[in-house]
Design a protein around this motif. Structure first.
Motif, PDB file in Angstrom:
ATOM      1  N   LEU A 177      46.619  30.200  46.516  1.00  0.00           N
ATOM      2  CA  LEU A 177      46.877  31.184  46.375  1.00  0.00           C
ATOM      3  C   LEU A 177      46.149  32.214  45.923  1.00  0.00           C
ATOM      4  O   LEU A 177      46.339  33.334  45.827  1.00  0.00           O
ATOM      5  CB  LEU A 177      48.453  30.207  45.474  1.00  0.00           C
ATOM      6  N   LEU A 178      45.271  31.574  45.764  1.00  0.00           N
ATOM      7  CA  LEU A 178      44.232  33.188  44.918  1.00  0.00           C
ATOM      8  C   LEU A 178      43.303  33.205  46.201  1.00  0.00           C
ATOM      9  O   LEU A 178      41.787  32.858  46.297  1.00  0.00           O
ATOM     10  CB  LEU A 178      42.914  32.015  43.036  1.00  0.00           C
ATOM     11  N   ASP A 179      43.259  34.480  46.642  1.00  0.00           N
ATOM     12  CA  ASP A 179      42.400  34.645  47.761  1.00  0.00           C
ATOM     13  C   ASP A 179      41.856  35.513  46.875  1.00  0.00           C
ATOM     14  O   ASP A 179      41.759  36.097  46.239  1.00  0.00           O
ATOM     15  CB  ASP A 179      43.435  34.826  48.930  1.00  0.00           C
ATOM     16  N   GLN A 180      40.713  36.553  48.042  1.00  0.00           N
ATOM     17  CA  GLN A 180      40.377  37.904  47.246  1.00  0.00           C
ATOM     18  C   GLN A 180      41.356  39.052  47.435  1.00  0.00           C
ATOM     19  O   GLN A 180      41.353  39.940  46.388  1.00  0.00           O
ATOM     20  CB  GLN A 180      39.775  38.169  48.755  1.00  0.00           C
ATOM     21  N   SER A 181      42.932  38.738  47.357  1.00  0.00           N
ATOM     22  CA  SER A 181      43.292  39.546  46.872  1.00  0.00           C
ATOM     23  C   SER A 181      43.848  40.221  46.215  1.00  0.00           C
ATOM     24  O   SER A 181      43.975  41.312  45.048  1.00  0.00           O
ATOM     25  CB  SER A 181      44.894  40.264  48.031  1.00  0.00           C
ATOM     26  N   LEU A 182      43.778  38.957  45.595  1.00  0.00           N
ATOM     27  CA  LEU A 182      44.050  38.550  43.799  1.00  0.00           C
ATOM     28  C   LEU A 182      43.037  39.194  43.190  1.00  0.00           C
ATOM     29  O   LEU A 182      43.154  39.836  41.894  1.00  0.00           O
ATOM     30  CB  LEU A 182      43.935  37.630  43.095  1.00  0.00           C
ATOM     31  N   VAL A 183      41.496  39.259  43.497  1.00  0.00           N
ATOM     32  CA  VAL A 183      40.572  39.351  42.534  1.00  0.00           C
ATOM     33  C   VAL A 183      40.423  41.133  42.896  1.00  0.00           C
ATOM     34  O   VAL A 183      40.117  41.897  42.455  1.00  0.00           O
ATOM     35  CB  VAL A 183      38.901  38.734  43.513  1.00  0.00           C
ATOM     36  N   ALA A 184      40.619  41.625  44.226  1.00  0.00           N
ATOM     37  CA  ALA A 184      40.361  42.617  44.968  1.00  0.00           C
ATOM     38  C   ALA A 184      41.351  43.897  43.933  1.00  0.00           C
ATOM     39  O   ALA A 184      41.073  44.571  43.354  1.00  0.00           O
ATOM     40  CB  ALA A 184      41.053  42.620  46.417  1.00  0.00           C
ATOM     41  N   ARG A 185      42.943  43.081  43.598  1.00  0.00           N
ATOM     42  CA  ARG A 185      43.352  43.818  42.704  1.00  0.00           C
ATOM     43  C   ARG A 185      43.047  44.320  41.355  1.00  0.00           C
ATOM     44  O   ARG A 185      43.343  45.018  40.515  1.00  0.00           O
ATOM     45  CB  ARG A 185      45.069  42.515  43.054  1.00  0.00           C
ATOM     46  N   TYR A 186      43.020  42.477  40.602  1.00  0.00           N
ATOM     47  CA  TYR A 186      42.040  42.894  39.476  1.00  0.00           C
ATOM     48  C   TYR A 186      41.145  44.071  39.798  1.00  0.00           C
ATOM     49  O   TYR A 186      40.807  45.300  38.350  1.00  0.00           O
ATOM     50  CB  TYR A 186      41.570  41.856  39.154  1.00  0.00           C
ATOM     51  N   LEU A 187      39.554  43.858  40.434  1.00  0.00           N
ATOM     52  CA  LEU A 187      39.028  44.566  40.495  1.00  0.00           C
ATOM     53  C   LEU A 187      39.165  46.351  40.933  1.00  0.00           C
ATOM     54  O   LEU A 187      38.502  47.397  40.114  1.00  0.00           O
ATOM     55  CB  LEU A 187      37.985  45.064  41.047  1.00  0.00           C
ATOM     56  N   SER A 188      40.282  46.393  41.110  1.00  0.00           N
ATOM     57  CA  SER A 188      40.802  47.897  41.838  1.00  0.00           C
ATOM     58  C   SER A 188      41.166  48.828  40.901  1.00  0.00           C
ATOM     59  O   SER A 188      41.046  49.680  40.342  1.00  0.00           O
ATOM     60  CB  SER A 188      41.537  47.807  42.872  1.00  0.00           C
ATOM     61  N   GLN A 189      41.970  47.737  39.647  1.00  0.00           N
ATOM     62  CA  GLN A 189      42.643  47.971  38.210  1.00  0.00           C
ATOM     63  C   GLN A 189      41.073  48.780  37.253  1.00  0.00           C
ATOM     64  O   GLN A 189      41.283  50.167  37.138  1.00  0.00           O
ATOM     65  CB  GLN A 189      43.344  47.755  37.676  1.00  0.00           C
ATOM     66  N   ILE A 190      40.200  48.376  37.431  1.00  0.00           N
ATOM     67  CA  ILE A 190      39.164  48.741  36.759  1.00  0.00           C
ATOM     68  C   ILE A 190      38.166  49.691  37.314  1.00  0.00           C
ATOM     69  O   ILE A 190      38.153  50.458  36.266  1.00  0.00           O
ATOM     70  CB  ILE A 190      37.707  47.438  36.384  1.00  0.00           C
ATOM     71  N   VAL A 191      38.461  49.592  38.112  1.00  0.00           N
ATOM     72  CA  VAL A 191      37.815  50.723  38.915  1.00  0.00           C
ATOM     73  C   VAL A 191      38.642  52.512  39.031  1.00  0.00           C
ATOM     74  O   VAL A 191      38.000  53.421  38.700  1.00  0.00           O
ATOM     75  CB  VAL A 191      37.558  50.542  40.822  1.00  0.00           C
TER      76      VAL A 191
END
Length: 475
Positions: A177-191
């Motif tokens: 269930l942990l694909d790149q979209s989860l990491v991308a969402r997390y990083l987008s908040q930081i950006v």
């Protein structure tokens, strides 16, 4: 489907974490929450027990668990930081949380993302409350905010750190269930936060330059008092009035500078002695910016002088309306011819002599000629020569040499200097002394350089002997 039990101190924290887990592990696990004192009766049948913090885990240390226990690592919800970013640099704030460690952890996370221009003070149950601070930031723990706080910034419950989510996925066997979209969402908040911080800082720098320019150009001493009732900004004139540098004034209270009467600030005007001079202080509350104030300082004698000058400058300058030919009413044929003749001479620059009995309208006719002439925008100056003595007339109309008599000032400006383009109406009577006729019908006068003009200049005054004046006689 596996069961996850979230154990927390407050209900908002439990609701937020369970909603987040159910969204991530939908179809694989079901998450519910309970408060710490409910753990013993709710733990049975759970696969994983997730404590919201080390503090909640410590509160439940006496409870035996058969399920896998895991303390959650959580981070600031970056989407809710805009109000914190907009706080003025140097502001003192409380970071309110349910435990000393979680408060310190939240402060560290705020500083890690670049919010380092604020002064943070941890606030938690049993800890110091800092009554002098009026702003509080809390990650969803409003119930712990002290009563004296006037502004609360709730940045929302801290979200689960991505490391905790990976640990849960491993325990649940749901790594797929942990694909790149989860990491991308997390990083987008930081950006997003980084962009907001960058834009906010650029805007702050522009605002800072603008405020500095305004403060330095104002003709009054100005000081800005922040929410902690301390001086945060002063202009050079305020520093000059107090005789102290900016470094000496910043972060001080008004009562330290002007006495105990300013221990509690309120709007109004106050007279205070400063360095053997009287200073007028004006205090204005800035309601839109929390409990902050704008203070202006001026010397009392300067205000009095300025007030007199304003009164003089703003006094109404009444300019009376001059008569025109339409105002001269007559049914006499001779009077109509006289008006037609006078109207012709409005287009010339010649001198006009008006003769007539008292009450026949000589001044009305003179004003009409001036109103119709090319010099209508210049002043119309009537002079009653019967009220002037020969010496006064000569000095006032044509000037005088320096020290020619007692009180004669060099460079004194005479009335006649303003008359070059003006129309002069010399009003005389039959009993007027002979000198006044000589004055009104004289040849052009010369002015010596020492009396005001450079070089020799001719100044025509009154009517000239050549050519002779035009004579108009009202009927």
């Amino acid at each position: 489907m596996k069961q996850i039990l979230v154990v927390c101190v407050g209900i908002p924290t439990g609701e937020s974490i369970t909603a987040e887990l159910n969204a991530i592990f939908k179809g694989v696990a079901q998450a519910e929450f309970c408060l710490c004192h409910q753990l013993r009766e709710r733990a049975e049948g759970r696969d994983i027990v997730l404590f919201s913090s080390k503090y909640s885990q410590a509160l439940c240390s006496g409870t035996a668990l058969s399920a896998t226990a895991l303390p959650a690592q959580r981070v600031i919800n970056y989407r809710n930081l805009q109000e914190v970013i907009e706080l003025e640099a140097g502001s003192r704030v409380l970071l309110v949380n349910d435990d000393k460690d979680t408060a310190a952890e939240a402060i560290g996370q705020l500083m890690e993302i670049g919010l380092t221009d604020l002064y943070y003070f941890p606030c938690y149950p049993g800890g110091p409350s800092h009554p002098e601070i009026s702003i509080a930031i809390t990650p969803g723990e409003r119930s712990y905010v002290p009563d004296h706080i006037t502004r609360v910034i709730d940045i929302g419950v801290r979200t689960l750190d991505i490391r905790t989510i990976y640990d849960l996925a491993r325990l649940l066997g749901a790594e797929h269930l942990l694909d790149q979209s989860l990491v991308a969402r997390y990083l987008s908040q930081i950006v997003t936060v980084s962009k907001s911080l960058s834009q906010s800082r650029r805007q702050t720098e522009r605002t800072e330059r603008l405020l500095a320019g305004i403060f330095d150009q104002v003709d009054s001493g100005i000081a800005y008092i922040g929410p902690e009732l301390r001086l945060l900004r002063t202009n050079p004139l305020f520093e000059s009035i107090l005789g102290q540098s900016r470094e000496q004034l910043l972060d001080r209270r008004l009562e330290e500078l002007f006495g105990d009467r300013f221990r509690r600030l309120e709007e109004g005007s106050f007279v205070v002695p400063v360095r053997n001079r009287t200073v007028l202080l004006r205090i204005k509350a800035l309601d839109d910016m929390g409990p902050s104030y704008l203070v202006t300082a001026d010397y009392a004698d300067t205000i009095q002088k300025l007030d007199r000058r304003i009164r003089q400058d703003s006094a109404p300058r009444q300019r009376r309306r001059l008569y025109t030919f339409q105002d001269y009413l007559t049914w006499d044929e001779g009077g109509r011819k006289m008006l037609a003749l006078a109207e012709k001479f409005t287009r010339t620059g010649g001198t006009v002599l008006i003769q007539g009995e008292s009450g026949t309208g000589k001044e009305i006719l003179a004003q009409s000629i001036h109103s119709g002439s090319p010099r209508r925008r210049a002043p119309f100056i009537p002079v009653n020569v019967t009220s002037l003595t020969p010496t006064l007339a000569e000095s006032e109309l044509f000037g005088y040499e320096d020290a020619s008599f007692t009180g004669a000032k060099k460079g004194a400006r005479r009335v006649s200097l303003n008359w070059r383009m003006a129309a002069r109406f010399l009003s005389t009577k039959s009993e007027t002394p002979l000198w006044s006729f000589r004055l009104s019908c004289s040849a052009p006068w010369r002015r010596s350089p020492s009396a005001g003009w450079a070089g020799q200049r001719r100044f025509p005054f009154g009517c000239q002997s050549s050519p002779p004046p035009t004579r108009i006689c009202p009927p």
